[in-house]
Design a protein around this motif. Structure first.
Motif: not given
Length: 104
Positions: A1-5, A12-17, A34-37
């Protein structure tokens, strides 16, 4: 998760969890990002003596209550069993037994 964030921030990519994916329409997720699942994170650590439980982000209210029932306990949250525990708390969710809730 840390690496994805970190990656999302640097590029500068939109991200949701995604916790449990309760929103069947998917409107809580970002488009083109990016969706962090976290739905696979299902750990439940309960302490019957302390009457507390710690849950990971993919746990639903039904899963938590199933775990707690073995000890004669229940959680005060979530009318819908498929709702994620974490998402309910972030959105100031509450259940049928709670008089009020503490929003984060």
């Amino acid at each position: 998760m840390i690496a994805a964030v970190k990656f999302a921030r640097e590029h500068e990519v939109a991200t949701s969890v995604r916790g449990t994916g309760h929103n069947v329409a998917g409107i809580s997720l970002c488009d083109g990002g990016i969706v962090i699942d976290l739905s696979g994170m299902k750990g439940i650590h309960s302490s019957p003596a302390a009457r507390t439980a710690r849950v990971e982000p993919g746990v639903t209210w039904a899963e938590l209550n199933h775990e707690l029932q073995a000890f004669g306990l229940a959680a005060t949250g979530g009318f819908v069993g498929t709702t994620g525990v974490g998402a309910s708390r972030w959105a100031a969710g509450w259940g049928g037994w709670s008089a009020n809730t503490d929003a984060l």
